[in-house]
Motif scaffolding. Sequence first.
Motif, PDB file in Angstrom:
ATOM      1  N   PRO B 127       0.836  -1.201   0.000  1.00  0.00           N
ATOM      2  CA  PRO B 127       0.000   0.000   0.000  1.00  0.00           C
ATOM      3  C   PRO B 127       0.872   1.253   0.000  1.00  0.00           C
ATOM      4  N   ALA B 130      -2.712   4.148   0.113  1.00  0.00           N
ATOM      5  CA  ALA B 130      -3.671   3.350   0.893  1.00  0.00           C
ATOM      6  C   ALA B 130      -3.004   2.865   2.163  1.00  0.00           C
ATOM      7  N   LYS B 132      -4.455  -0.044   3.739  1.00  0.00           N
ATOM      8  CA  LYS B 132      -4.558  -1.488   3.551  1.00  0.00           C
ATOM      9  C   LYS B 132      -5.703  -1.745   2.594  1.00  0.00           C
ATOM     10  N   TRP B 133      -5.800  -2.995   2.149  1.00  0.00           N
ATOM     11  CA  TRP B 133      -6.980  -3.375   1.376  1.00  0.00           C
ATOM     12  C   TRP B 133      -7.423  -4.746   1.836  1.00  0.00           C
ATOM     13  N   ALA B 142     -13.277  -5.483  -3.294  1.00  0.00           N
ATOM     14  CA  ALA B 142     -12.230  -5.172  -2.328  1.00  0.00           C
ATOM     15  C   ALA B 142     -12.510  -3.809  -1.749  1.00  0.00           C
ATOM     16  N   PHE B 144     -10.697  -0.622  -0.022  1.00  0.00           N
ATOM     17  CA  PHE B 144      -9.402   0.011   0.196  1.00  0.00           C
ATOM     18  C   PHE B 144      -9.563   1.092   1.254  1.00  0.00           C
ATOM     19  N   THR B 145      -8.675   1.077   2.230  1.00  0.00           N
ATOM     20  CA  THR B 145      -8.682   2.117   3.259  1.00  0.00           C
ATOM     21  C   THR B 145      -7.472   2.999   3.053  1.00  0.00           C
ATOM     22  N   ARG B 208     -12.524   5.422   2.823  1.00  0.00           N
ATOM     23  CA  ARG B 208     -12.621   4.080   2.269  1.00  0.00           C
ATOM     24  C   ARG B 208     -13.400   4.105   0.978  1.00  0.00           C
ATOM     25  N   LYS B 210     -14.764   1.251  -2.330  1.00  0.00           N
ATOM     26  CA  LYS B 210     -14.947  -0.156  -2.653  1.00  0.00           C
ATOM     27  C   LYS B 210     -14.876  -0.339  -4.154  1.00  0.00           C
TER      28      LYS B 210
END
Lengths: 372, 626
Positions: B127, B130, B132-133, B142, B144-145, B208, B210
């Motif tokens: 990442p 990002a 994390k995912w 998925a 993604f944050t 976040r 998606k």
Amino acid sequence: MKARPILWLTLILDVLAIALLKVAGWKWFAAVFLPEFLFWMLRLYWVNRPLFQFIRRRLLHMVPVIFSVLVLSFFLIQLAPGDIFTQMALNPDIRPDTLESFRKGFGLDRPWYVQFFRYLWNALHGDFGYSELYKAPVFTLVAQRAWNTLILAVLALVIAWGFSIPAGVIMATKQYRWQDQILSVFAFAGLSLPSFFVAFLIIYILTNTGSWLPIGGMHDIDVEKMSSLGKALDLAKHLIVPVFVLTLAPSARLTRIMRANMLDVLGQQYVTTARAKGLRERVVVYRHALRNAINPMITIFGFQLGALLGGSALVEVVLSWPGLGKLILSAVMAQDTFLVMGSLTYGVALLVIGNLVSDVLLALVDPRVRLR
Amino acid sequence: MRRVIIASLVILALLAPLSAFAGGKTETPQAQKTEPQKAPETTAQPATKEAKEAAAGIAASRFPGIAEIDYSGWEIGKSGGQIVVAQLSDPKSFNLITAAETSSTDILGRVYEGVVDRNPLTLEFEPRLAEKWEMAADNLSAIFTMKKGLVWSDGKPITAQDVVYTINEIILNPTKDDKGAYILKTNQRDSYRVGEPFMKVELLDDYRFKVTLPSLYAGLLNTMSVAPVPKHIFEPLIKEKGIAAVNSFWGVDTDVTKVVGSGPFVIEQYVPSQKVVLKRNPNYWMKDAKGQQLPYLDKVVYLTVDSLNTQALKFQSKETDILSLRGQDVATFMPKKQELSFELYNGGPAAGSTFVVFNQNPNGLKDTVKLGWFSDIRFRTAIAHLIDKETIINNLMFGFGFPQDSFIPVVSPYYWKDAPKASPEYNPEKAKKLLDEMGLKDTNGDGIREDVKGNRVAFNLITNAGNTVREGVGNLLASEAKKVGLDITFKPGDFNALVTQLTSTYDYEGIIIGLTGSVDPISGQNVYPSKGNMHMIEPLQTAPRRQWEKDVDKWWDYANLTLDDSRRKEGFKNVQEIWLKELPWIHTTNAAAIYGFRNTIGNVKPRPIPSAAGGYLVISQWLYLK
């Protein structure tokens, strides 16, 4: 109408016009150029009408010339296989329908005459099109680089002429003696060596002898930190190699021509008469013979200006000089139609103006020539 | 008297230019230090560089005198300094959305950061913007944050809104003009497709978002290496002037200090056709292991130097600090390492493939006799036996190359390790046997084989002019073929004409061409499956004509419609195996990416693999001046 009051009037109006344009926000070059041009034409109209008519006629001739060049270049680019987007066809990330979409958006799917007249219509409104390669207006791109090429071309011409006229005179007056022989060697070398080869040879030698001359480029990396004098010196330093390379061929050619002309003139009867009259050799050569020998060279001057301005692309590439030649070269290689045509327009316009200048000069210098 | 004075002045003036060669910049070369002898193994202290490297577990130098690169980790550096590097042409755009060529993306790749990207050391996805995912259980979506607290170079925060806006409102903007073409001109649109349908990207909250896939797709992370552009700048622009304004936004006529990015550098200055100056982005998020903010360098200057020869000379006269060497340059520079205080590094084979391909398209190649030969596996195998990779490397690349057996780069985890073994070796005798088997024999003694009907085995081989390695390969192949009785007419030609033959008229016979490559072979989804538009032997097939193409299609889907890495490896292994057995094209060699870096530069770990926003990673945020 008396000439003198008119001249004063036009001068005052001229300065006013420049001030107005500057206030309106125009850049220096355009703000000075346009009023100067207009007012000089105005002055000519009152002072020397035949010259004014001559210039006006020649400027009007420029239009069909540029038009034909545009048609020809447009046609030739269309004939070349592919177009500006062909390079992208081998990119695995782009689908063919995306490419088609690009082409449609750029108008490349229309027949060539439609594309051409659309271009012409826009050009007449001052819009020289949009370079797909650089994603910027063509006019901006040309303007950014025109000045750089202009410096090179003008300097190269000035030095070439400054060198070749005295050199030619010396070679003619000392025909077949050692001065003539040595200068002839230089002339033939300058004529036979291709310019880009000389450019590369020079920077190769400079690199291997660790010289203070820079390897190509136009400015030092830290040029912004220098004082004005420093900047000027930096530019001069960077100009040395490109100007030298570009001067070689024209000065070689001019020297040979000057020599031939001088020899021709020195064999004339009026020169013998002048000598018989008792005039000093220096006066005979420089006051009488030289003036007549220069005549044919003035015509060459017009062509040289156009040639130098439009090109020297290879020298610019080797020496990384940020000029117009490089721009045209990359435009042609990428088949960026509008950029090529915009640059060609600029080059042709300059060529025609150069010819006009040389014609006018000829008329002014040689009283036998009447403007018709 | 006056004449003497004038003559001597003229002679002095003529001799003055010689002062230009008088030196003054670099010092005179010092006496060559002798190479350190290999110390006898008495002490525990390894004496030579090679021994040190061996002790550290780095592979011994494949090219003598050129250092191998240690990709095990980053050194801790210190802040400050400037390096100068040359580029072949100046950037054509500062707009990440529309930039299409490497001269622009090389620079923009330093100004923008992706949501995820490959770690240059491990080549694994990690990442970046990002945090994390998380993949859903069915692997069809998925979440993604984003990292909290990230800011753009102008101080505004980077959020998921920027990413979603970039993707949905800009790249995937559906507005078309009245001719049916998308108004926004970008190359990035197609990477959001899985087959025909697009992925769906939706905002969940400020941090976040998606991504929903229409079907299983292994290239999700590839696509998510997208670098977002600032919404707070693009949204007002699009609201005011429409999506068309994005096409000409941040072009070469713009004020470059206004280009806002998220990467390690920002653009400080652009002088057209001369240089681009990047300076450190004080808001860049990445820090080193000690907590120092990256990048270490204050400035990077990209000089536009149009000729590779001039670039080499600039490096030699110390005007630039990094050079990408061609094979022919290495011999010139090797003895100068001490004098010019630089080191040479071997970056390994550059990602990409060069190969010979024969047209097997019955709709394109109208000459059925040649079509018959090209479609015969024995013919293609015979040609493969005529390609002498060692000679190509030694003669054309001056020794700085690697034989190539697969379209997947060697550093990729999906590379089939047995590919070199399965690849046909250089063996003209085998070639002759295969051609005899095909019934092609020289019946009339002119040295060239004919088939049973008397047609001479003669055909054309083309490539793009100006590429010396490809031209050399073609000439070599033609001369080897002559020896076994094949008459190949090799002609380098115009690149655009070549591409037209490959992609629209399909009427070429043999071509030597190359393609870019990347770590994840999914980037070749238009090339290897039979329906791809760049499946050069016969593109855009509605159904695979050949049995092996059916197999390749099957294994390709097997490898890519999944996220299971072992399945992907198995799938790609099979594709590579079939590719080497059926030889639709014959791989030749890869150039080695040799770099020269000044000794003052640390953390030299260039990767000749395409990175997220663009270009090979040579100028990384970890470079520092010692």
